[in-house]
Motif scaffolding. Sequence first.
Motif, PDB file in Angstrom:
ATOM      1  N   LEU A 205      12.823  77.513  -1.791  1.00 18.26           N
ATOM      2  CA  LEU A 205      13.265  76.802  -0.598  1.00 18.26           C
ATOM      3  C   LEU A 205      14.503  77.508  -0.076  1.00 18.26           C
ATOM      4  CD1 LEU A 205      13.028  73.157  -2.010  1.00 18.26           C
ATOM      5  CD2 LEU A 205      11.311  74.353  -0.650  1.00 18.26           C
ATOM      6  N   VAL A 206      14.493  77.864   1.183  1.00 14.68           N
ATOM      7  CA  VAL A 206      15.619  78.585   1.774  1.00 14.68           C
ATOM      8  C   VAL A 206      16.071  77.855   3.035  1.00 14.68           C
ATOM      9  CG1 VAL A 206      16.445  80.749   2.729  1.00 14.68           C
ATOM     10  CG2 VAL A 206      14.770  80.772   0.865  1.00 14.68           C
ATOM     11  N   GLU A 207      17.304  77.327   2.983  1.00 14.75           N
ATOM     12  CA  GLU A 207      17.847  76.603   4.120  1.00 14.75           C
ATOM     13  C   GLU A 207      18.573  77.542   5.074  1.00 14.75           C
ATOM     14  OE1 GLU A 207      18.732  73.888   0.451  1.00 14.75           O
ATOM     15  OE2 GLU A 207      18.772  76.026   0.947  1.00 14.75           O
ATOM     16  N   SER A 208      18.632  77.121   6.310  1.00  7.13           N
ATOM     17  CA  SER A 208      19.406  77.829   7.325  1.00  7.13           C
ATOM     18  C   SER A 208      19.769  76.848   8.421  1.00  7.13           C
ATOM     19  CB  SER A 208      18.610  79.009   7.897  1.00  7.13           C
ATOM     20  OG  SER A 208      17.418  78.546   8.512  1.00  7.13           O
ATOM     21  N   GLY A 209      20.662  77.270   9.293  1.00  5.32           N
ATOM     22  CA  GLY A 209      21.000  76.462  10.448  1.00  5.32           C
ATOM     23  C   GLY A 209      22.326  75.728  10.372  1.00  5.32           C
ATOM     24  N   GLY A 210      22.989  75.810   9.232  1.00  3.88           N
ATOM     25  CA  GLY A 210      24.283  75.164   9.131  1.00  3.88           C
ATOM     26  C   GLY A 210      25.328  75.884   9.962  1.00  3.88           C
ATOM     27  N   GLY A 211      26.494  75.275  10.056  1.00  7.13           N
ATOM     28  CA  GLY A 211      27.572  75.887  10.815  1.00  7.13           C
ATOM     29  C   GLY A 211      28.672  74.907  11.094  1.00  7.13           C
ATOM     30  N   SER A 212      29.553  75.301  11.999  1.00  6.20           N
ATOM     31  CA  SER A 212      30.670  74.458  12.385  1.00  6.20           C
ATOM     32  C   SER A 212      30.448  73.921  13.788  1.00  6.20           C
ATOM     33  CB  SER A 212      31.971  75.262  12.335  1.00  6.20           C
ATOM     34  OG  SER A 212      32.251  75.692  11.020  1.00  6.20           O
ATOM     35  N   VAL A 213      30.707  72.654  13.965  1.00  6.67           N
ATOM     36  CA  VAL A 213      30.482  72.023  15.259  1.00  6.67           C
ATOM     37  C   VAL A 213      31.528  70.934  15.448  1.00  6.67           C
ATOM     38  CG1 VAL A 213      28.842  70.356  14.321  1.00  6.67           C
ATOM     39  CG2 VAL A 213      28.682  71.016  16.731  1.00  6.67           C
ATOM     40  N   GLN A 214      31.811  70.610  16.681  1.00  7.41           N
ATOM     41  CA  GLN A 214      32.733  69.514  16.952  1.00  7.41           C
ATOM     42  C   GLN A 214      32.007  68.178  16.877  1.00  7.41           C
ATOM     43  OE1 GLN A 214      34.716  70.427  20.716  1.00  7.41           O
ATOM     44  NE2 GLN A 214      36.500  71.084  19.531  1.00  7.41           N
ATOM     45  N   ALA A 215      32.767  67.151  16.612  1.00  6.93           N
ATOM     46  CA  ALA A 215      32.194  65.807  16.556  1.00  6.93           C
ATOM     47  C   ALA A 215      31.459  65.507  17.860  1.00  6.93           C
ATOM     48  CB  ALA A 215      33.291  64.784  16.310  1.00  6.93           C
ATOM     49  N   GLY A 216      30.302  64.899  17.708  1.00  5.65           N
ATOM     50  CA  GLY A 216      29.459  64.615  18.856  1.00  5.65           C
ATOM     51  C   GLY A 216      28.416  65.680  19.120  1.00  5.65           C
ATOM     52  N   GLY A 217      28.550  66.807  18.447  1.00  2.00           N
ATOM     53  CA  GLY A 217      27.621  67.903  18.648  1.00  2.00           C
ATOM     54  C   GLY A 217      26.353  67.762  17.814  1.00  2.00           C
ATOM     55  N   SER A 218      25.535  68.800  17.878  1.00  6.25           N
ATOM     56  CA  SER A 218      24.242  68.785  17.198  1.00  6.25           C
ATOM     57  C   SER A 218      24.020  70.078  16.431  1.00  6.25           C
ATOM     58  CB  SER A 218      23.104  68.628  18.216  1.00  6.25           C
ATOM     59  OG  SER A 218      23.201  67.417  18.913  1.00  6.25           O
ATOM     60  N   LEU A 219      23.245  69.963  15.378  1.00  5.23           N
ATOM     61  CA  LEU A 219      22.764  71.106  14.619  1.00  5.23           C
ATOM     62  C   LEU A 219      21.351  70.814  14.162  1.00  5.23           C
ATOM     63  CD1 LEU A 219      25.778  72.047  12.277  1.00  5.23           C
ATOM     64  CD2 LEU A 219      24.858  73.452  14.122  1.00  5.23           C
ATOM     65  N   LYS A 220      20.580  71.870  13.961  1.00 13.90           N
ATOM     66  CA  LYS A 220      19.233  71.707  13.421  1.00 13.90           C
ATOM     67  C   LYS A 220      19.099  72.593  12.198  1.00 13.90           C
ATOM     68  CE  LYS A 220      14.340  71.550  14.663  1.00 13.90           C
ATOM     69  NZ  LYS A 220      13.346  71.703  15.754  1.00 13.90           N
ATOM     70  N   LEU A 221      18.877  71.965  11.069  1.00 12.65           N
ATOM     71  CA  LEU A 221      18.685  72.684   9.816  1.00 12.65           C
ATOM     72  C   LEU A 221      17.211  72.987   9.615  1.00 12.65           C
ATOM     73  CD1 LEU A 221      21.019  70.651   7.427  1.00 12.65           C
ATOM     74  CD2 LEU A 221      21.603  72.495   9.026  1.00 12.65           C
ATOM     75  N   SER A 222      16.949  74.121   8.997  1.00  6.57           N
ATOM     76  CA  SER A 222      15.586  74.507   8.657  1.00  6.57           C
ATOM     77  C   SER A 222      15.495  74.804   7.171  1.00  6.57           C
ATOM     78  CB  SER A 222      15.165  75.752   9.443  1.00  6.57           C
ATOM     79  OG  SER A 222      15.188  75.521  10.831  1.00  6.57           O
TER      80      SER A 222
END
Length: 122
Positions: free
Chosen positions: A4-21
């Motif tokens: 299993l290999v995750e990706s998509g993390g990062g830094s974002v400001q509150a209220g923002g969005s991210l999509k992990l895979s």
Amino acid sequence: QVQLVESGGGSVQAGGSLKLSCAASGYIFNSCGMGWYRQAPGKERELVSSISRFGATKYANSVKGRFTISQDKFKNTLFLQMNSLKTEDTAMYYCAADAPRDGFCRGEHNTWGQGTQVTVSS
């Protein structure tokens, strides 16, 4: 061997969005259930969301209405769409799967990815 290999993390400001895979290999994708967990520094690992092999989903109360788990069986990939992120969502996020043994599901998430860091700033 299941990987299993995750990706998509990062830094974002509150209220923002991210999509992990989570790209899975080495077994029949989601044949027994998968999930996303997270662990913040000094805290225990917690189940964020899960999806059964039949597509039934569950969410932790803290993320209901903000996070959505989904899957693409043709691409052997699990996703976690995270919207309206809060600072308390900051954690390492892990993909997990119930990888079957001898053709039988084991009833627990027993295989883990390496994790992807999500940092939400105010």
